[in-house]
Design a protein around this motif. Structure first.
Motif, PDB file in Angstrom:
ATOM      1  N   PRO A  71       0.820  -1.228   0.000  1.00  0.00           N
ATOM      2  CA  PRO A  71       0.000   0.000   0.000  1.00  0.00           C
ATOM      3  C   PRO A  71       0.844   1.264   0.000  1.00  0.00           C
ATOM      4  O   PRO A  71       0.442   2.278  -0.585  1.00  0.00           O
ATOM      5  CB  PRO A  71      -0.840  -0.126   1.280  1.00  0.00           C
ATOM      6  CG  PRO A  71      -0.145  -1.142   2.114  1.00  0.00           C
ATOM      7  CD  PRO A  71       0.536  -2.067   1.167  1.00  0.00           C
ATOM      8  N   ALA A  72       2.026   1.209   0.632  1.00  0.00           N
ATOM      9  CA  ALA A  72       2.909   2.384   0.604  1.00  0.00           C
ATOM     10  C   ALA A  72       3.366   2.685  -0.820  1.00  0.00           C
ATOM     11  O   ALA A  72       3.457   3.847  -1.231  1.00  0.00           O
ATOM     12  CB  ALA A  72       4.122   2.156   1.512  1.00  0.00           C
ATOM     13  N   GLU A  75       1.065   4.748  -3.077  1.00  0.00           N
ATOM     14  CA  GLU A  75       0.966   6.176  -2.784  1.00  0.00           C
ATOM     15  C   GLU A  75       2.097   6.986  -3.410  1.00  0.00           C
ATOM     16  O   GLU A  75       2.086   8.218  -3.346  1.00  0.00           O
ATOM     17  CB  GLU A  75       0.982   6.398  -1.260  1.00  0.00           C
ATOM     18  CG  GLU A  75      -0.179   5.746  -0.519  1.00  0.00           C
ATOM     19  CD  GLU A  75      -1.518   6.267  -0.986  1.00  0.00           C
ATOM     20  OE1 GLU A  75      -1.630   7.490  -1.214  1.00  0.00           O
ATOM     21  OE2 GLU A  75      -2.445   5.449  -1.136  1.00  0.00           O
ATOM     22  N   VAL A  82       6.145   3.301  -8.227  1.00  0.00           N
ATOM     23  CA  VAL A  82       5.245   2.284  -7.659  1.00  0.00           C
ATOM     24  C   VAL A  82       5.782   0.892  -7.958  1.00  0.00           C
ATOM     25  O   VAL A  82       5.927   0.046  -7.061  1.00  0.00           O
ATOM     26  CB  VAL A  82       3.821   2.452  -8.221  1.00  0.00           C
ATOM     27  CG1 VAL A  82       2.939   1.261  -7.819  1.00  0.00           C
ATOM     28  CG2 VAL A  82       3.189   3.753  -7.745  1.00  0.00           C
ATOM     29  N   ARG A 137      -4.248   1.732  -9.759  1.00  0.00           N
ATOM     30  CA  ARG A 137      -3.254   2.803  -9.589  1.00  0.00           C
ATOM     31  C   ARG A 137      -2.604   3.157 -10.932  1.00  0.00           C
ATOM     32  O   ARG A 137      -2.346   4.339 -11.222  1.00  0.00           O
ATOM     33  CB  ARG A 137      -2.184   2.345  -8.584  1.00  0.00           C
ATOM     34  CG  ARG A 137      -1.002   3.301  -8.433  1.00  0.00           C
ATOM     35  CD  ARG A 137      -1.441   4.657  -7.904  1.00  0.00           C
ATOM     36  NE  ARG A 137      -0.314   5.586  -7.826  1.00  0.00           N
ATOM     37  CZ  ARG A 137       0.123   6.334  -8.832  1.00  0.00           C
ATOM     38  NH1 ARG A 137      -0.463   6.252 -10.026  1.00  0.00           N
ATOM     39  NH2 ARG A 137       1.133   7.166  -8.654  1.00  0.00           N
TER      40      ARG A 137
END
Length: 204
Positions: A71-72, A75, A82, A137
Motif C-alpha cells: 500500500p505504501a 501512494e 510504484v 493505480r
C-alpha cells in the motif's frame, strides 16, 4: 466466564505463521503447528478453529506485519516508482529471513489435494486483489500522463505481479538477494515512460 487460555494466542499465531511460510499449507502438519505454538491440538482448535481457519488467520497476520510496502508503494507519485517499490519490496521480504524464504502466498498452496482447494482459491483471490489494486493505480497514472497512451495498465499490473511471483519462487529456491535485485532492475528497465521523468533509483 470461560477459562482463560493457557497460552499467548498472538505469539502462537506468529510462530505458526513462520511454519506455514516455510513449509506451505499442505506441507505443514498439526504436529508442526502444535510444536511451534507449544500447545496441544485441542487448544489450537479452541483458539483458531481447524487448519484452514488457522492458515487464514496466519495470512491476515502476514499482510499486517510484512506487506506494508505494497500500500505504501501505491501512494508514490509515479508509476515507475510504484513498480520499483513493489519489486524491491518483494526482493527484501523474500530474502530477509533465511529460515523462511519466499512468499507465504506463493509457498502456501501452489497445488494440493481436493480438500485444500478452498485455501488454494483463497490465495488466488488474495493475489488477484493485489493485482487489481495495482491496475487501478496504473489506470490513474495513465490518465495523468505518467504512462504513455498506448500503455496497458492491466498488462503492466500483471507483469509486475508475475515478476514478483517469480522472485518469490527463485528466493525459495535459494537465489540470493543481489541477483534478485538485478532481476528487479532488469524488469524496470523496460518500463514505459510517460510525460513525467522517471527517478534514477526506483523503489530504493
Amino acid at each position: 466466564m470461560g477459562r482463560p487460555r493457557a497460552f499467548d494466542v498472538e505469539k502462537a499465531l506468529d510462530a505458526m505463521l513462520c511454519v506455514f511460510w516455510r513449509k506451505g499449507y499442505e506441507g505443514t502438519s498439526y504436529a508442526d503447528l502444535t510444536a511451534a505454538a507449544g500447545v496441544e491440538r485441542p487448544a489450537l482448535y479452541a483458539a483458531f478453529g481447524n487448519k484452514e481457519a488457522l492458515f487464514r488467520s496466519a495470512l491476515e497476520r502476514y499482510v499486517e506485519r510484512y506487506l506494508d510496502y505494497f500500500p505504501a508503494a501505491l501512494e508514490l507519485p509515479t508509476a515507475r516508482e510504484v513498480a520499483g517499490r513493489i519489486l524491491h519490496g518483494v526482493v527484501d521480504l523474500n530474502t530477509r529471513y533465511g529460515e523462511h524464504t519466499g512468499c507465504l502466498a506463493i509457498n502456501g498452496a501452489l497445488a494440493g489435494p481436493d480438500e485444500a482447494e478452498p485455501v488454494r482459491q483463497a490465495l488466488i483471490d488474495f493475489r488477484a486483489a493485489g493485482q487489481e489494486r495495482l491496475r487501478q493505480r496504473l489506470e490513474r497514472a495513465k490518465a495523468e500522463g505518467d504512462l504513455p497512451p498506448g500503455a496497458s495498465p492491466e498488462a503492466l499490473a500483471a507483469f509486475v505481479m508475475a515478476v514478483s511471483h517469480g522472485i518469490a519462487v527463485q528466493a525459495k529456491a535459494g537465489v540470493g538477494r543481489a541477483m534478485l535485485e538485478a532481476v528487479a532492475e532488469q524488469a524496470l528497465s523496460t518500463w514505459p515512460a510517460g510525460g513525467a521523468a522517471a527517478p534514477a533509483s526506483p523503489g530504493r
